[in-house]
Design an enzyme around this catalytic site. Sequence first.
Site, PDB file in Angstrom:
ATOM      1  N   ASN A   1     -15.229-123.986 -45.178  1.00 28.15           N
ATOM      2  CA  ASN A   1     -15.610-125.329 -45.732  1.00 28.15           C
ATOM      3  C   ASN A   1     -16.908-125.979 -44.852  1.00 28.15           C
ATOM      4  O   ASN A   1     -17.052-125.547 -44.054  1.00 28.15           O
ATOM      5  CB  ASN A   1     -14.208-126.169 -45.204  1.00 28.15           C
TER       6      ASN A   1
ATOM      7  N   SER B   1     -21.528-128.760 -40.454  1.00 27.06           N
ATOM      8  CA  SER B   1     -20.797-127.459 -39.731  1.00 27.06           C
ATOM      9  C   SER B   1     -20.164-126.816 -41.235  1.00 27.06           C
ATOM     10  O   SER B   1     -19.833-127.277 -42.053  1.00 27.06           O
ATOM     11  CB  SER B   1     -19.448-127.924 -38.949  1.00 27.06           C
TER      12      SER B   1
ATOM     13  N   ASP C   1     -10.202-130.100 -40.804  1.00 26.29           N
ATOM     14  CA  ASP C   1     -11.421-129.661 -40.328  1.00 26.29           C
ATOM     15  C   ASP C   1     -11.365-129.084 -38.832  1.00 26.29           C
ATOM     16  O   ASP C   1     -12.216-129.413 -38.158  1.00 26.29           O
ATOM     17  CB  ASP C   1     -12.492-130.864 -40.345  1.00 26.29           C
TER      18      ASP C   1
END
Length: 191
Positions: free
Chosen positions: A106, A135, A144
């Site tokens: 992701n 990131s 996350d």
Amino acid sequence: MLTLAVLISGTGSNLRALLEAASHPDFPARVVAVGADRDADGLAHAEEFGIPTFTVPYSAYPTREAWGEELAEQLDAWQPDLIVLSGLMRLLPAAVVARYAPRIVNTHPAYLPEFPGAHGVRDALAAGAEQTGASVIVVDDGVDSGPILAQERVAVLPGDTEATLHERIKPVERRLLIDVVERIATGDLVL
Ligand code: GAR
């Protein structure tokens, strides 16, 4: 050749950068399908590159789990080596994460673990942060919270709005994402 399925919700500018990178003959990965949880504008990029698309509308399913089952079925049809969440603004149900883990990555517009969630850019501004970042992570069951594969700082400038800051973060995200995909494809980075 690493095969990628990319999932999006929005404009797909990071998807487009990945499609452009993957269209170079030397790049070791190919996008085999692009999916979305809604009628996302970014699907047009895939169509332009001749990549098949699918939509599994989140709002058409009674639960996140039911949506996830259909999403997994669509993804399975393409047998991707890696699933890339490139602006998918939904949490994947645990069953979908478990099915593909650790082969889901992701991109996120903040320097995780700072500012996770759906409003990473807005939250950094609201916190008065002097710097934030981008990131690329492995997706796990949390928000996350998976292992960080790459990240880089981006300065918050005086007068920044959510839009201006996000537009400066996105090119960094693109570079990191393309680099991570390339390193996974070449075996430099093992998930
Ligand atoms: C990107 O900044 C991506 O990191 C973010 O959505 C944007 C999509 O832009 N994703 C998240 O915030 C997920 N929590 P794009 O549609 O122009 O590529």
